[in-house]
Design a protein around this motif. Sequence first.
Motif, short mmCIF file in Angstrom:
data_model
loop_
_atom_site.label_atom_id
_atom_site.label_comp_id
_atom_site.label_asym_id
_atom_site.label_seq_id
_atom_site.Cartn_x
_atom_site.Cartn_y
_atom_site.Cartn_z
N MET A 86 0.86 -1.16 0.00
CA MET A 86 0.00 0.00 0.00
C MET A 86 0.91 1.24 0.00
N SER A 87 0.61 2.20 -0.86
CA SER A 87 1.44 3.40 -0.94
C SER A 87 1.17 4.33 0.24
N ARG A 88 2.05 5.25 0.40
CA ARG A 88 1.93 6.20 1.52
C ARG A 88 0.70 7.08 1.35
N LEU A 89 0.38 7.42 0.12
CA LEU A 89 -0.80 8.25 -0.13
C LEU A 89 -2.07 7.50 0.24
N ALA A 90 -2.11 6.22 -0.08
CA ALA A 90 -3.28 5.41 0.28
C ALA A 90 -3.40 5.30 1.79
N GLN A 91 -2.26 5.16 2.48
CA GLN A 91 -2.30 5.10 3.94
C GLN A 91 -2.80 6.42 4.52
N LEU A 92 -2.41 7.54 3.90
CA LEU A 92 -2.85 8.84 4.36
C LEU A 92 -4.37 8.97 4.21
N LYS A 93 -4.88 8.55 3.07
CA LYS A 93 -6.34 8.63 2.85
C LYS A 93 -7.07 7.73 3.84
N GLN A 94 -6.52 6.56 4.10
CA GLN A 94 -7.16 5.65 5.04
C GLN A 94 -7.14 6.24 6.45
N THR A 95 -6.03 6.89 6.79
CA THR A 95 -5.91 7.50 8.11
C THR A 95 -6.91 8.65 8.27
N LEU A 96 -7.06 9.42 7.22
CA LEU A 96 -7.99 10.56 7.28
C LEU A 96 -9.44 10.12 7.21
N GLY A 97 -9.68 8.97 6.70
CA GLY A 97 -11.04 8.48 6.58
C GLY A 97 -11.42 8.25 5.14
N LYS A 98 -12.46 7.48 4.96
CA LYS A 98 -12.87 7.12 3.60
C LYS A 98 -13.42 8.31 2.84
N ASN A 99 -14.02 9.25 3.50
CA ASN A 99 -14.62 10.39 2.84
C ASN A 99 -13.71 11.62 2.89
N ALA A 100 -12.40 11.42 2.97
CA ALA A 100 -11.47 12.53 3.08
C ALA A 100 -11.47 13.38 1.82
N SER A 101 -11.76 12.76 0.68
CA SER A 101 -11.77 13.53 -0.55
C SER A 101 -13.07 14.32 -0.73
N GLU A 102 -14.09 14.01 0.05
CA GLU A 102 -15.37 14.71 -0.04
C GLU A 102 -15.76 15.25 1.34
N PRO A 103 -15.14 16.34 1.75
CA PRO A 103 -15.48 16.86 3.08
C PRO A 103 -16.87 17.49 3.08
N GLU A 104 -17.49 17.43 4.23
CA GLU A 104 -18.81 18.03 4.37
C GLU A 104 -18.60 19.46 4.81
N ILE A 105 -19.11 20.39 4.04
CA ILE A 105 -18.95 21.80 4.34
C ILE A 105 -20.28 22.34 4.85
N ARG A 106 -20.20 22.95 6.01
CA ARG A 106 -21.42 23.52 6.60
C ARG A 106 -21.22 25.00 6.82
N ASN A 107 -22.30 25.71 6.69
CA ASN A 107 -22.30 27.14 6.96
C ASN A 107 -22.58 27.32 8.45
N PRO A 108 -21.76 28.07 9.19
CA PRO A 108 -21.99 28.23 10.62
C PRO A 108 -23.31 28.93 10.93
N ASP A 109 -23.82 29.70 10.00
CA ASP A 109 -25.10 30.39 10.23
C ASP A 109 -26.27 29.42 10.20
N ASP A 110 -26.09 28.26 9.59
CA ASP A 110 -27.18 27.29 9.47
C ASP A 110 -27.27 26.36 10.67
N ASP A 111 -26.49 26.56 11.70
CA ASP A 111 -26.51 25.67 12.86
C ASP A 111 -27.82 25.73 13.62
N ASP A 112 -28.61 26.76 13.42
CA ASP A 112 -29.90 26.87 14.11
C ASP A 112 -30.87 25.79 13.66
#
Length: 177
Positions: free
Chosen positions: A1-27
């Motif tokens: 397994m390459s180092r990049l694959a280990q990095l992605k695995q460490t960060l999580g499976k959805n590391a390439s698709e982060p969930e972006i939230r607007n802080p104003d929508d927390d209500d």
Amino acid sequence: MSRLAQLKQTLGKNASEPEIRNPDDDDDLDDDELPETKPKEAEMADNVEVNAAVEAARKEGHTAGFKEANDRMNAVFASEHYAGREAAATKLLSKNMSAEDIVDVLADMPKAEANAALSDEQRKAAEEAGRKEMKDAMSETQNSNIEANGGGGKTKTDSRAVWAKAKAKVFPNSKAQ
């Protein structure tokens, strides 16, 4: 397994698709929907792992790049067109060109050996011409026995008299010998 694959695995499976939230929508979120927070110690452990993975990937990339640069340089040095064009090859290696492109450029260039031989012959001919010119100039003037007084016919002054005169100027109260 390459180092990049280990990095992605460490960060999580959805590391390439982060969930972006607007802080104003927390209500709109209920208490059940609030994101879970990790304890600080767990975050620090994750950061250490991520930093180690990034450093390992950086070293791997550096090693691969260094190997590729050495292979490129060795390909140029091994070329039949390298001999006699060393300075040009070194200059071209500092540019962002492939080894094949550099060898093609070197093939179109004249060898420096032919120019060096020609300039060596020219240098020898120029030296010989300079010697001949100097001999002719010396034989023309017949004044190779140059005197200090310029050959004006004055008699040479005795050096003791010159020194006595100089000594008298420096030490006016002393007796001149």
